[in-house]
Design an enzyme around this catalytic site. Structure first.
Site, PDB file in Angstrom:
ATOM      1  N   HIS A 123     105.928  -2.378 -63.553  1.00  0.00           N
ATOM      2  CA  HIS A 123     105.194  -2.670 -64.749  1.00  0.00           C
ATOM      3  C   HIS A 123     105.234  -1.125 -65.461  1.00  0.00           C
ATOM      4  O   HIS A 123     104.955  -0.113 -64.510  1.00  0.00           O
ATOM      5  CB  HIS A 123     103.866  -3.151 -64.495  1.00  0.00           C
ATOM      6  CG  HIS A 123     102.988  -2.617 -63.575  1.00  0.00           C
ATOM      7  ND1 HIS A 123     102.295  -1.502 -63.853  1.00  0.00           N
ATOM      8  CD2 HIS A 123     103.148  -2.630 -62.298  1.00  0.00           C
ATOM      9  CE1 HIS A 123     101.672  -0.993 -62.700  1.00  0.00           C
ATOM     10  NE2 HIS A 123     102.112  -1.646 -61.739  1.00  0.00           N
ATOM     11  N   ASP A 124     105.233  -1.050 -66.704  1.00  0.00           N
ATOM     12  CA  ASP A 124     104.865  -0.071 -67.511  1.00  0.00           C
ATOM     13  C   ASP A 124     105.728   1.101 -67.241  1.00  0.00           C
ATOM     14  O   ASP A 124     105.505   2.324 -67.901  1.00  0.00           O
ATOM     15  CB  ASP A 124     103.512   0.488 -67.416  1.00  0.00           C
ATOM     16  CG  ASP A 124     102.407  -0.465 -67.344  1.00  0.00           C
ATOM     17  OD1 ASP A 124     102.142  -0.943 -68.586  1.00  0.00           O
ATOM     18  OD2 ASP A 124     101.979  -1.178 -66.718  1.00  0.00           O
ATOM     19  N   GLY A 141     105.372   1.788 -60.938  1.00  0.00           N
ATOM     20  CA  GLY A 141     104.779   1.755 -62.035  1.00  0.00           C
ATOM     21  C   GLY A 141     104.461   2.713 -62.870  1.00  0.00           C
ATOM     22  O   GLY A 141     104.143   3.761 -62.078  1.00  0.00           O
TER      23      GLY A 141
END
Length: 269
Positions: A123-124, A141
């Site tokens: 994520h991200d 992440g």
């Protein structure tokens, strides 16, 4: 659905947006909020969900899981996004997660990337163009990966780490610090082992520019003074050099991770 070709065994959400020439193979699943641009191909058994957008000409191979809920306990169902660029190749069993509220709500992968089998993008994370991830590479992440970075097999990149453009990460490395642009990192824990000279030459960088970059590297990672002082000295000495200024700006930029350094006694590039 334009002129998309969808295999009878595939399940495609009624609200999914499919561009011209899209091919969806056997047993694929495509969610309602997915956008597949022109000529995207899902070979077979691909599962794509969430607010996911995939650029034109990208091919995704069997058992890839794209855009499903992030592996983050702080995620609470927010409508975060995953954007994958044009002409990427995503091989078997790759997993890529969307962003989270704590990270800007976006995971993004640039154009012309190759993500080999069983690799993971968390994520991200933000990946540039022409990134190559060999098998089983794990990007944690919030990482930021520059253009033209190459990862050897089974690398692991710590969360919030930055990898500068044109860097090379050796196989089986565990990277827990920022890697300068044009740098090369190897080991567990990884250390900076020099410049990615092979990559620079293959990409036709000017020979004199490479010589100046090598001189700046020796200055920045010398033993005298502080890192900040040496970076300032290199910035002033090579004021008009684009490659050196890339490195200077990268080190000067704020980061949650330390700059990866050469090991004690390691010869400067």
């Amino acid at each position: 659905m334009s002129n998309a070709t969808v295999h009878p065994t595939a399940i495609v959400g009624s609200l999914a947006r499919l561009g011209k020439g899209v091919k969806i193979g056997p047993y694929c699943i495509v969610g309602d909020s997915v956008v597949l641009h022109d000529d995207v191909e899902l070979v077979s058994h691909v599962s794509i969900d969430g607010h996911t957008e995939i650029g034109a000409g990208t091919r995704i191979f069997p058992f890839a899981s794209i855009g499903h809920q992030p592996q983050d306990l702080k995620y609470h169902g927010e409508a975060s996004r995953l954007v994958i660029g044009k002409r990427c190749v995503i091989r078997e069993s790759v997993t890529i997660n969307p962003g989270t509220e704590n990270g800007g709500m976006l995971t993004k992968i640039g154009n012309d990337c190759l993500i080999m089998a069983s690799a993971h993008v968390a994520h991200d994370a933000i990946l540039g163009n022409n990134v190559i991830m060999a098998n089983y590479v794990g990007i944690a992440g919030h990482c930021q990966i520059g253009d033209n970075v190459i990862f050897g097999g089974t690398c692991v990149i710590h969360q919030f780490t930055r990898i500068g453009a044109h860097a090379f990460i050796g196989a089986q490395s565990m990277v827990d610090g920022d890697v300068i642009p044009y740098g090369m990192a190897v080991g567990n824990r990884a250390s900076l082992t020099g410049l990615n000279l092979v990559g620079l030459k293959r990409r036709k960088f000017d020979r004199e520019a490479i010589h100046r970059l090598r001189a700046a590297y020796r200055l920045i990672f010398a033993s005298e003074g502080t890192l900040r002082e040496r970076v300032e000295d290199a910035g002033a000495l090579f004021k008009g050099d684009a490659l050196v200024q890339d490195v200077v700006a990268f080190i000067a930029a704020a980061s949650d991770r330390p700059i990866l350094m050469p090991r004690n006694g390691q010869t400067a590039e």
